[in-house]
Design a protein around this motif. Sequence first.
Motif: not given
Length: 306
Positions: A106, A239, A241, A246
């Motif tokens: 990510a 990730t 997020q 993202y």
Amino acid sequence: MLAINIEIVPRIRLVGFISYKSPWLHFKRITDEYVLYFIKSGELHMKENGHSFVLRKGDIYVLEPNMEHEGTEHDLCDYYYIHFEHGDIRTLQVEDMKALAQYFIAHHDQSPFLEGKPVHPLVSEYDCCFPKSHAITDKARFRKALLAMNDMLQLYRRKHYNHSLTALRFTELLIELSRDNFMDELQRNDRYPAKSIGKVNGLLDYIHQNYPHKITSHQIESAFEGNYDYLNRCFKAMTGQTITQYVNQVRIKHAKELIETTDLTFGEIGYLTGLNDPYYFSKVFKKHVGMPPNQYAKRIIEEKKT
């Protein structure tokens, strides 16, 4: 874990395939290059620098240079091998695999380096990290890896300039291997089903392909046949997020590239990156970069003068 600078193309020394119809013992040697093995079937019993291991169908293993390796038992085995050299490859000792996985899935080439806080002291923004030893148990992945090995073997056997194409295909394989390994790591840590992991993986690709346009929760639910809130929880767990965070991170990364390389207005840049509203574009840009876009542009101009 090995880290390789993918800005530098590896030099392919040898590619081949061996199929033994009777039990065979690998010979003893020390090489001055890396050797990647991919087992198609059977077993290969090996020892590297005193460490014994057994490679089976779907296993990938990278032998390192200047280490003695040899076979330890006779057995039947079909396998591919790739000998290669590279000017910037390192061995990593990783304490927090989940953090490294989240970074590469990510954050790679984004916030850790902007903040001066790389997730690992020996990892640069141009590195691809892949395991020294990896087992491909998924049938689809195995077929994909087998196809890649056959492609490289055919490229290598053609005229000499195809060695460069072999090297590029090999680099692609390492990137795919890295991503699969890190997605598996996130699945092991967060205990989400493989189907959810696959959807998150697909969602990452979907975002990179569609970020210039409006992305709604309804579109994501329709594309991935799942509840948005659940997908968002899986996405954040793997990730670090939310989906929205993202998406905006990807948009701002592209906006920075456009500011650095073009004379487009901020309105045009916002339009091309999916942030059409000028106020919102400036707000999101400042949140991610630490300064508004006009200040960032001025800094880029000053840096080019020096």
